[in-house]
Each structure stands twice: as C-alpha cells, then as structure tokens.
Design an enzyme around this catalytic site. Structure first.
Site, PDB file in Angstrom:
ATOM      1  N   HIS A   1       0.858  -1.190   0.000  1.00  0.00           N
ATOM      2  CA  HIS A   1       0.000   0.000   0.000  1.00  0.00           C
ATOM      3  C   HIS A   1       0.886   1.230   0.000  1.00  0.00           C
ATOM      4  CE1 HIS A   1       1.206  -0.470   4.147  1.00  0.00           C
ATOM      5  NE2 HIS A   1       1.014   0.838   4.290  1.00  0.00           N
TER       6      HIS A   1
ATOM      7  N   ASP B   1       0.726   5.134   1.849  1.00  0.00           N
ATOM      8  CA  ASP B   1       0.002   5.798   2.927  1.00  0.00           C
ATOM      9  C   ASP B   1      -0.780   6.981   2.359  1.00  0.00           C
ATOM     10  OD1 ASP B   1       1.089   3.941   4.593  1.00  0.00           O
ATOM     11  OD2 ASP B   1       2.519   5.286   5.568  1.00  0.00           O
TER      12      ASP B   1
ATOM     13  N   HIS C   1       4.787   0.040   0.196  1.00  0.00           N
ATOM     14  CA  HIS C   1       5.480  -0.745   1.222  1.00  0.00           C
ATOM     15  C   HIS C   1       4.512  -1.772   1.787  1.00  0.00           C
ATOM     16  CE1 HIS C   1       3.728   2.855   3.094  1.00  0.00           C
ATOM     17  NE2 HIS C   1       3.618   2.154   4.227  1.00  0.00           N
TER      18      HIS C   1
ATOM     19  N   ARG D   1       5.572  -9.197  16.478  1.00  0.00           N
ATOM     20  CA  ARG D   1       6.094  -7.879  16.134  1.00  0.00           C
ATOM     21  C   ARG D   1       4.983  -6.853  16.313  1.00  0.00           C
ATOM     22  NH1 ARG D   1       6.275  -5.131  10.968  1.00  0.00           N
ATOM     23  NH2 ARG D   1       7.879  -3.527  11.041  1.00  0.00           N
TER      24      ARG D   1
HETATM   25  O1  LIG Z   1       4.377  -2.486  10.415  1.00  0.00           O
HETATM   26  C1  LIG Z   1       5.029  -2.015   9.490  1.00  0.00           C
HETATM   27  O2  LIG Z   1       6.245  -2.154   9.384  1.00  0.00           O
HETATM   28  C2  LIG Z   1       4.339  -1.235   8.404  1.00  0.00           C
HETATM   29  C3  LIG Z   1       3.127  -0.510   8.889  1.00  0.00           C
HETATM   30  C4  LIG Z   1       2.542   0.376   7.860  1.00  0.00           C
HETATM   31  O3  LIG Z   1       3.006   0.511   6.758  1.00  0.00           O
HETATM   32  C5  LIG Z   1       1.323   1.129   8.206  1.00  0.00           C
HETATM   33  O4  LIG Z   1       0.804   0.967   9.316  1.00  0.00           O
HETATM   34  O5  LIG Z   1       0.861   1.911   7.329  1.00  0.00           O
HETATM   35 FE   LIG Z   2       2.093   2.196   5.645  1.00  0.00          FE
END
Ligand SMILES: O=C(O)CCC(=O)C(=O)O
Ligand SMILES: [Fe+2]
Length: 472
Positions: A336, A338, A392, A402
C-alpha cells in the site's frame, strides 16, 4: 510459546470484508464456511509453490471520518472497503490464532489428505480450514523476501540532532539529506529524533498488553463502522486474502479515556492514556518539524503548505503481527501507499517492513533507535510527484511477535490538495493531478490501496521529474 498462547487467546472474530453475508460477530472462519470457499481451487492447489500546537485530532481535520480507511495507514469504516492504510475493515480473526491453524501438511503447502473427502468433513473442520486459507495469499503476492533477508541496499539514515542543536550549518546538511532521501527513496530512518526511547517502550508495552487481551475484551472497543478509532485491522482490497495482523487506532480525542475505562474499569492502567498522550504530542511535533525540513528541501516558499499544516493532526495505529506458521505465504500488511502527508513509524528490533525500490522489494533492517519516516500520497501531490509515496508492506515471521506504531500526519478532510504553484513554475510543469479534496481521495482509497492517485492523475508521468535546483 507464551507469545503464541497469548495470541491464541486473543483471536478476534471480525467478519470477512469480502463477504457481505458475514456476521460481524462470527467466530473465526464462520464467514467463510461454504463449500464454495472451502473448496476453492486456490486454497487447495496451494502446494507451495505541523504545528506543534495543532489541536487534537478530529475526523473532519483528518479526513478519516468517512466510512472507513485502512492498511498501512488511512481509514475508516470497518464494514466496507478500506479507504487507505488507515481505515478499518473487518477481517476474520488473524489466524493467527493458533486454534485455527491449519494442519501441518497444509502449512508445508501440500493438501491435507484428510480434507480431500468432502463427505467426511465436519463443520468444525471446514471452519478451521477456511480460516487458515483466508490468510494464504496467491502465489504472485507472496513475499519472495523474508523479514530478515537484508542486503546492503538500505534506506538512508538521517541524524536529526540539528533540530535540537539549532545549528544552521548542520541543518542545511540535513535538508540536503532529506531532499536526497525523498527523491531517491520516499523513506528514511531518523535517528536522534527527540522521542525518548523510554516513551516508545512504554507505548509498545501498552500495545502488547492490549493485544494480549482475550478477544472479548478487545471487541469491547471495536471500531465503530462510522468511526475512525478503535480495534480493527488494516485494510485489504475486498478481493484479497486477509492480513496476518490486527490493529488498534487511537486519536487525540475523548475516545482514549473511554477506551481506558472500558478496558481497565478499575483504573489500574493509567499509563494507557498517559503514554498515548505523551507520544502523540511528541510524534506530532516531530512530524511538523520534518515537514518544515521537507519544505525547505524543496526550496520553495512555505506559504502554500501552511493551510495543510495548520490543522494537521495525527492518527496512531498500533499494528500487531503474531508469529505465523506460514510466513512465506502470508502478508502482515498488503502492499500500500500511505494516504497522509508523512508517516512516523516505530518498528522496534524485529524486521518486517519492506519497501519498493526501483520496482524491487527491499527489507528494511530494523534499528531500535530509529523511526522510519515515509512520504504519503498527500505530500506526493503537493510536490507534483517530485517526492513520491512509495509502496510498502509488512511481512511476518514464524517465531516472533512484532508490534509497530504508525503515526499518520494528515491535513483536514476538507482540504483541497493542490501542488505548490511555485514548484510547478520552477519545474516548468503543470499539475499532473486533477483538483480533489482529501475527502474525495479517501473515498477512492477505500477500494484501492495502491495506485490510488492514478484516479486523480491527468496525465501519467512518463519520466521522473528532475529536482529544479542544485543538490549538494
Ligand atoms: O508495520 C510495518 O512495518 C508497516 C506498517 C505500515 O506501513 C502502516 O501501518 O501503514
Ligand atoms: Fe504504511
């Protein structure tokens, strides 16, 4: 073992976003119990192969109020398509979820012989299989690079000491580094960012404490379909498999105290609200300062950006990725971009974040002292795509839980997102985007986590823009 046990007890029971008949309170997998789904060929043939003073968050300000937002950051109605990386959409409980794990043979990618005879399957078996399968992604979407497959290709690291020291020479150097990072990566690690390690640990601890709760407790603070905060997970396209994760969205409004009271009615966890507020203030302050550096790096007058920064505010999403029996077939968070201007992400010491660089996925080596900073779609438009919002995703691993903390800094919903005229003039470009508001963007993001901006693009970019000024 303790971790997975915790997670098992924390199984959620969201319904499948993609299944309109799903009950919001279905048990894990219930939404998928149908022959059609259980026996789907894919399932079975899987053999492996700004301003610090900006006021508290408000839906109108953030633009995340509309029905849903989603994955990696954006938002808002849990019942429909995720608008963006922040919004919530329901999904079946992260399979995560131990009890629902598929038979070991399936985890290795081979069909389970005991499931090949439909006539002898119990409803319970079907449920378990269906839930498991909901988290298996089609081959072309599976991560070829695992959470710890690092190389020497790394996102840049920028030391922000100048924000504290106020040394103008050091600041100039940092501005140049920020420019290079934004042009070449859209992502960087910030160290000496001013947010105390101890505070990040307190917030991480709160997230662990929350996600370890039984699902019944977590569902007491489930995200309202019309709201933007609460327990829900990051979005995926309705047609996609489910992410191996769950999330909790928090904003600087009265909901934090409400959640605290619901989750700890005896008042025995004051640090839930306290750590959230301290972190929110610091993250907002940092995001505003980073925006100043980014605007300086563009070498344009800051005036055009002021309205976006003036009432900007943040939404925090805690992301929880439990250990996954089949990390190579699952995704913690789908690819996605952001939705917002800038994201401040804390990912601790366990890898999982992967970013696209020149069309290839790169695993980001975690740095416990650093915060990962990335450009969102809104900033891409403000710069007429000079600075890009990079796809990403998060991958999961077999043994470790995690948790990441994603803070999304965004302008108000009503903001019209328009590239800087000065930048256009200096690059001799016209805007490549139609005029649109954050609200309009979010409506599209719900169903399209990637390439959302294509919807608003007048002419596709055929070549990258050059930075109009000197780069030292
Ligand atoms: O948890 C991650 O490393 C990515 C999280 C992410 O991209 C998001 O929350 O938009
Ligand atoms: Fe993100």
């Amino acid at each position: 073992m303790a971790e997975s046990a915790t997670f098992m007890s924390g199984a959620t029971s969201f319904s499948s976003q993609g299944n309109s008949t799903a009950s919001p309170r279905a048990e894990p997998g219930e939404a998928f119990v149908s022959d059609q789904i259980v026996f789907t060929p894919r399932s079975y043939s899987a053999p492996s192969s700004t301003s610090p003073s900006s006021p508290s968050f408000s839906p109108q300000k953030m633009g995340i109020l509309s029905p849903q937002i989603g994955t990696t950051s954006g938002d808002l109605d849990i019942n429909s398509t995720p608008p963006c990386s922040v919004a919530g959409m329901r999904s079946p409980s992260p399979f995560p979820l131990g009890l629902d794990s598929p038979p070991a043979s399936r985890l290795r990618g081979s069909p389970d012989p005991s499931t090949t005879d439909r006539s002898i399957k119990t409803l319970e078996q079907k449920r378990k299989e269906a839930v498991s399968l909901a988290y298996v992604w089609p081959t072309e979407h599976r991560p070829a690079i695992q959470h710890d497959e690092f190389t020497d290709i790394e996102i840049p690291t920028i030391d922000l000491t100048c924000l504290i020291s106020k040394d103008p020479v050091a600041r100039k150097q940092v501005v140049a580094q920020v420019r290079a990072a934004c042009l070449n990566w859209g992502f960087f690690h910030a160290v000496n960012h001013g947010i105390p390690h101890e505070l990040l640990e307190r917030v991480q601890k709160q997230a662990q404490r929350f996600f370890a709760m039984p699902k019944e407790e977590k569902l007491k603070v489930e995200r309202d379909p019309k709201g933007y905060t609460g327990y829900g997970n990051a979005g995926v396209k309705p047609t996609d498999s489910q992410p191996w994760s769950e999330g909790f969205y928090l904003a600087n409004d009265s909901s934090v105290d409400k959640y605290s009271q619901v989750l700890w009615p005896h008042g025995d966890n004051e640090d839930f609200g306290n750590s959230y507020r301290e972190y929110n203030e610091k993250a907002e302050n940092l995001a505003a300062q980073l925006m100043d550096l980014i605007i300086e790096s563009l070498e344009v007058n800051a005036d055009h950006f002021q309205p976006y920064l003036h009432n900007a505010s943040g939404l925090l999403r805690w992301n929880h990725y439990p250990p996954c029996p089949q990390p190579h077939k699952s995704l913690g968070m789908a690819p996605h971009t952001d939705f917002n201007m800038l994201t401040v992400l804390h990912q601790g010491d366990i890898g999982g974040l992967q970013v696209q660089k020149d069309g290839k996925w790169v695993a980001v080596r975690p740095n416990g002292d650093a915060l990962a900073i990335n450009i969102g779609d809104t900033l891409q438009v403000l710069t007429n795509a000079l600075y890009k919002s990079i796809p990403h995703r998060a991958v999961v691993n077999r043994t470790q839980t995690r948790i990441s903390l994603a803070y999304f800094y965004a302008p108000t919903t009503k903001s019209e997102i328009v590239p800087s005229p000065e930048l256009l003039e200096r690059t001799n470009q016209s805007s490549i985007y139609k005029r649109f508001t954050m609200e309009e963007y979010l409506a599209v993001k719900k169903g399209q986590l990637l390439n959302t901006l294509q919807h608003f693009t007048l002419e596709p970019l055929t070549q990258s823009l050059a930075f109009p000024v000197h780069t030292e």
